[in-house]
Design an enzyme around this catalytic site. Structure first.
Site, PDB file in Angstrom:
ATOM      1  CG  HIS A 178      -5.748  -2.677   0.168  1.00 42.08           C
ATOM      2  ND1 HIS A 178      -4.905  -2.378  -0.760  1.00 42.08           N
ATOM      3  CD2 HIS A 178      -5.242  -1.997   1.250  1.00 42.08           C
ATOM      4  CE1 HIS A 178      -3.798  -1.552  -0.644  1.00 42.08           C
ATOM      5  NE2 HIS A 178      -4.075  -1.133   0.773  1.00 42.08           N
ATOM      6  CG  ASP A 179      -6.243  -4.746   5.325  1.00 43.78           C
ATOM      7  OD1 ASP A 179      -5.387  -3.646   4.954  1.00 43.78           O
ATOM      8  OD2 ASP A 179      -7.157  -4.402   6.186  1.00 43.78           O
TER       9      ASP A 179
ATOM     10  NE  ARG B 256      -8.154   1.918  10.706  1.00 42.99           N
ATOM     11  CZ  ARG B 256      -6.939   1.581  10.272  1.00 42.99           C
ATOM     12  NH1 ARG B 256      -6.319   2.273   9.231  1.00 42.99           N
ATOM     13  NH2 ARG B 256      -6.281   0.397  10.728  1.00 42.99           N
TER      14      ARG B 256
ATOM     15  CG  ASP C 254      -6.509  -3.804  -3.552  1.00 42.13           C
ATOM     16  OD1 ASP C 254      -7.416  -2.842  -2.852  1.00 42.13           O
ATOM     17  OD2 ASP C 254      -5.409  -3.689  -3.366  1.00 42.13           O
TER      18      ASP C 254
ATOM     19  CB  SER D 221      -0.950  -0.133   1.181  1.00 42.57           C
ATOM     20  OG  SER D 221      -2.028   0.766   1.108  1.00 42.57           O
TER      21      SER D 221
END
Length: 378
Positions: A344-345, A230, A316, A174
């Protein structure tokens, strides 16, 4: 009470002129940064990073920082040839504690980044708040814009002090992957293998849009806005299939379990991170373009002498596998994938797949082991 992610530093920034690398940096190994809050919001690590100070550092913008701090961990020992260094770059709200916190399945004795064989360096990025210089040091005062190129160059100052002339591997995901690409382009002869997970060569319009929404939330609501930002971020880090499988339509009191999950993540970040640092790092991500001033991405990355690998993650939502394929094709780089429901993570959660890719990159680094002159920034 959970401490903040940074303590005010005594150093200052500013000054009219100067070169970022004109004076030797200083090690301050007897000093330590604040304890690091873990990514999962649990107990604070007992590990305290060392702090490296660069007396003068010229940003890409032309502004000068003075007495610039970098909190860092160096896990493992440099060998006699000083060619077994691995440089790890963390993501948006990560810290320098890769081995003890956010990548502990990957870094450590017997793991993919085996600290009995390699010296693994991870520094808290410029602008962040886990012991490195950033806006959190001077609340209410302006802090100059920093970019991924500045972040890479500051870590280079630390590597230069370690007298390392050939880096085995540079790796990150990232934001960390963006800095890894800047590292490779800025020092094309320095690193034998570079591995960038889930990272574009230039920040995309969609990603800039997501950051715009988060920035507006923070400016409208301060720390509560950070919590909401967040939550928005988490929806781009994971996939609809994962959330459906984990939560479905199950309720939690008057709301839904998925809402409670997002709220917890927002609260955890608010407790451990600084709002002004978050904004500074969003700005750095939006400004990221490895081809800027280098005649484009292809020319910038084709100059890299070591192996360069981009890792895409199908599904993602933040940086698509197509984004990664695009720059790897332009650069003539290797392309690999992580298959995961997490999206993504996955570069943080799929330990076995990440370990295999890291192992492949290190094998390439060993194959290319050779003396390399430590170059100036490209």
């Amino acid at each position: 009470m959970i401490p903040t992610c940074n303590e005010p530093a005594r150093e200052r920034w500013g000054g009219p002129e100067g070169s970022g690398l004109s004076e030797r940096s200083e090690f301050t190994g007897s000093r330590s940064a604040p304890p690091i809050a873990p990514e999962d919001g649990g107990r604070f690590s007992e590990r305290r990073p060392r702090v490296h100070v660069t007396p003068r550092f010229l940003l890409e913008s032309g502004e000068l920082l003075q007495f610039v701090r970098q909190a860092y961990f160096l896990d493992g020992e440099l060998n006699e040839r000083r060619d077994n260094l691995v440089v790890v770059f963390h993501a948006l709200t990560g810290s320098a504690d890769a081995a003890g916190d956010w990548w502990k399945e990957v870094v450590g004795p017997g793991r993919a980044l085996d600290t009995t064989r390699y010296a693994v360096l991870c520094a808290n990025l410029l602008g962040s708040c886990y012991g490195s210089t950033g806006p959190a040091e001077r609340p209410g005062q302006p802090f100059p814009r920093v970019g991924t190129r500045d972040m890479a160059r500051l870590v280079y100052a630390l590597v230069r002090e370690l007298e390392v002339e050939s880096v085995a591997l540079a790796v990150g995901g990232s934001l960390g992957g963006m800095v890894a690409l800047e590292w490779a382009a800025s020092f094309p002869a320095l690193t034998r293998s570079t591995l960038a997970f889930a990272a574009p060569a230039a920040h995309t319009a969609a990603a800039i849009g997501w950051n715009h929404v988060q920035r507006r939330m923070i400016r409208a609501a301060g720390e509560e806005g950070l919590e909401i930002a967040r939550m928005v971020g988490m929806l781009t880090y994971r996939t609809a299939d994962e959330l459906e499988g984990r939560f479905g339509r199950r309720r939690d009191g008057e709301g839904f379990e998925v809402g409670a999950y997002l709220s917890r993540h927002g609260q955890k970040l608010r407790a451990r991170f600084d709002t002004t640092s978050y904004l500074a790092l969003l700005d750095a991500m939006d400004a990221h373009d490895v081809g800027r001033g280098r005649d484009g991405v292809a020319r910038a990355l084709r100059a890299v002498r070591g192996r360069l690998t981009g890792v895409g993650i199908p599904g993602d939502l933040l940086y698509s596998d197509a984004d990664v394929r695009r720059w790897t094709a332009a650069a003539g780089a290797e392309y690999r994938e992580i298959r995961s429901i997490h999206g993504h993570d996955a570069f943080l959660l799929e330990g076995a797949q990440v370990a295999a890719l890291v192992g492949e990159a290190l094998t390439a680094a060993e194959d290319q082991r050779r003396p390399v002159a430590l170059g100036r920034p490209a």
